[in-house]
Enzyme design. Structure first.
Site, PDB file in Angstrom:
ATOM      1  N   LEU A  51       0.963  -1.190   0.088  1.00  0.00           N
ATOM      2  CA  LEU A  51       0.060  -0.107   0.081  1.00  0.00           C
ATOM      3  C   LEU A  51       1.028   1.124  -0.004  1.00  0.00           C
ATOM      4  CD1 LEU A  51      -2.987   1.031   0.283  1.00  0.00           C
ATOM      5  CD2 LEU A  51      -2.696   0.892   2.821  1.00  0.00           C
ATOM      6  N   ILE A 101       6.009   3.487   0.965  1.00  0.00           N
ATOM      7  CA  ILE A 101       4.988   2.485   1.487  1.00  0.00           C
ATOM      8  C   ILE A 101       4.413   3.045   2.692  1.00  0.00           C
ATOM      9  CG2 ILE A 101       5.124   0.294   2.879  1.00  0.00           C
ATOM     10  CD1 ILE A 101       7.691  -0.460   1.404  1.00  0.00           C
ATOM     11  N   HIS A 102       3.314   2.880   2.549  1.00  0.00           N
ATOM     12  CA  HIS A 102       2.062   3.223   3.658  1.00  0.00           C
ATOM     13  C   HIS A 102       2.546   2.599   5.132  1.00  0.00           C
ATOM     14  CE1 HIS A 102      -1.561   3.635   6.079  1.00  0.00           C
ATOM     15  NE2 HIS A 102      -1.953   4.681   5.277  1.00  0.00           N
ATOM     16  N   PRO A 103       2.503   3.240   6.374  1.00  0.00           N
ATOM     17  CA  PRO A 103       2.759   2.754   7.359  1.00  0.00           C
ATOM     18  C   PRO A 103       2.045   1.234   7.620  1.00  0.00           C
ATOM     19  CG  PRO A 103       2.539   4.975   7.994  1.00  0.00           C
ATOM     20  CD  PRO A 103       2.049   4.609   6.600  1.00  0.00           C
ATOM     21  N   SER A 159       1.426  -1.018   5.548  1.00  0.00           N
ATOM     22  CA  SER A 159       2.206  -2.035   4.853  1.00  0.00           C
ATOM     23  C   SER A 159       3.760  -2.361   5.326  1.00  0.00           C
ATOM     24  CB  SER A 159       2.160  -1.699   3.388  1.00  0.00           C
ATOM     25  OG  SER A 159       0.951  -2.179   2.678  1.00  0.00           O
TER      26      SER A 159
END
Length: 341
Positions: free
Chosen positions: A167, A231-233, A235
């Site tokens: 994500l 990257i989103h936290p 993921s």
């Protein structure tokens, strides 16, 4: 200590899976907030487990992580045998174009993103979602890496490459820097709706609307440029696990939020490369051992745990406790698959 087991999702898990999907951030399209689609996901997994398969096809396998004492589901993960089996699996490929003029003495390299479906046909890891209470310690490894044991146990069902989409950067209000600078101009919808369509309708609409020409990254707003490959936290944890497994990043990014896409050759994935098969021996009192991921070899009844076990590689034997054998639904003399933590 909670005893956790990973197993294939059953129809009775639907309410728990709905709860987990509802708590996931926008962009987790593999767990859409649609009861019908989640039911279909479980049904597809059940059908795949029952199918007689000799190659990599349209099968998908959906797992839940269950707390055995009260049968509470605390996580999900999944495998798609062949990404894009029914429609292309689109990504952006990071590339560099060279612009040169001998007369002007100019030689300039430009970063571009090219729409492609290079990863179509690769095995896809999806749907990693874990209750925050279990994100510390080794539980995340069980939820993610037990899938590798499943692949190793039934190797003919999967491709020679494995990929997973992370994500990318997006905010709770639906703002996604990359989407807002690229996709929104061609779709006319916001990021959450685009991801929802992807989750419930598939990806075929992407080719119909996204431009086929390369996107010149320097022409994008700085916020969008900086989002590429990030990257989103949410993921970061699954990504860290896969990077430790030998997955690599930087070559491809997601078409919606430009999140990193990681990939690896199947045989080079750490869990698969180091796995063994062994015969179960009842655990003798006081036997020393190490931490192992252990799974049974029953396709429809696959179960995997993380436990302390004593493994004798020369004899091909593993000593398991009685509770471990009960969790795996195996007995002395049965064969299991295992890999060191």
């Amino acid at each position: 200590m909670d005893r956790l087991v990973l197993r294939p999702a059953a129809y009775s898990d639907l309410p728990a899976v709905e709860r987990i999907a509802g708590a996931s951030p926008v962009g987790v399209t593999s767990l859409p907030r649609s009861r019908d689609k989640l039911f279909d996901k479980i049904a597809s997994s059940q059908a795949s487990l029952a199918a007689d398969v000799s190659g990599c096809g349209e099968e998908s396998y959906f797992f839940v992580l269950e707390r055995e004492q009260d049968r509470e589901v605390v996580g999900t993960s999944a495998i798609v045998a062949s990404a894009g089996f029914s429609e292309p699996f689109y990504n952006y490929r990071n590339e560099t174009l060279t612009h040169a003029s001998r007369e002007l003495g100019i030689h300039h390299r430009v970063h571009v993103l090219t729409l492609c479906h290079d990863l179509t046909g690769a095995t896809l890891l999806t749907s990693f979602v874990l209750d925050p209470a279990y994100k510390q310690g080794d539980t995340p490894d069980l939820l993610s890496r037990a899938r590798m044991l499943f692949i190793a146990a039934h190797r003919q069902r999967f491709a020679d490459h494995v990929v997973s989409e992370m994500l990318g950067l997006c905010e709770d209000d639906g703002h996604a820097p990359f989407w807002d600078s690229v996709g929104r101009h061609f779709f006319g919808i916001d990021y959450p709706l685009a991801e929802f369509y992807c989750g419930v309708k598939g990806r075929s609409f992407i080719a119909e609307l996204l431009p086929q020409h390369p996107i010149y990254v320097p022409l994008l707003p700085r916020e969008a440029q900086e989002a590429i490959g990030q990257i989103h936290p949410f993921s970061r944890l699954p990504c860290e696990i896969l990077l430790r497994e030998g997955f690599e990043t930087e070559r491809y990014v997601d078409i919606f939020d430009a999140g990193a896409v990681v990939q690896a050759r199947t045989e080079e994935i750490r869990t698969i490369a180091t796995h063994s098969r062994a015969t179960v021996v009842a655990h003798p009192p006081g036997a020393d051992g190490g931490q192992y991921l252990v799974g049974n070899l029953d396709l429809p009844g696959f179960r995997a745990i993380l436990t302390e076990a004593a493994f004798d590689s020369e004899r091909g034997e593993v000593w398991l406790s009685e509770p471990d054998m009960q969790s795996l639904r195996v007995g002395a003399g049965d064969s299991v698959i295992l890999a060191p933590l």
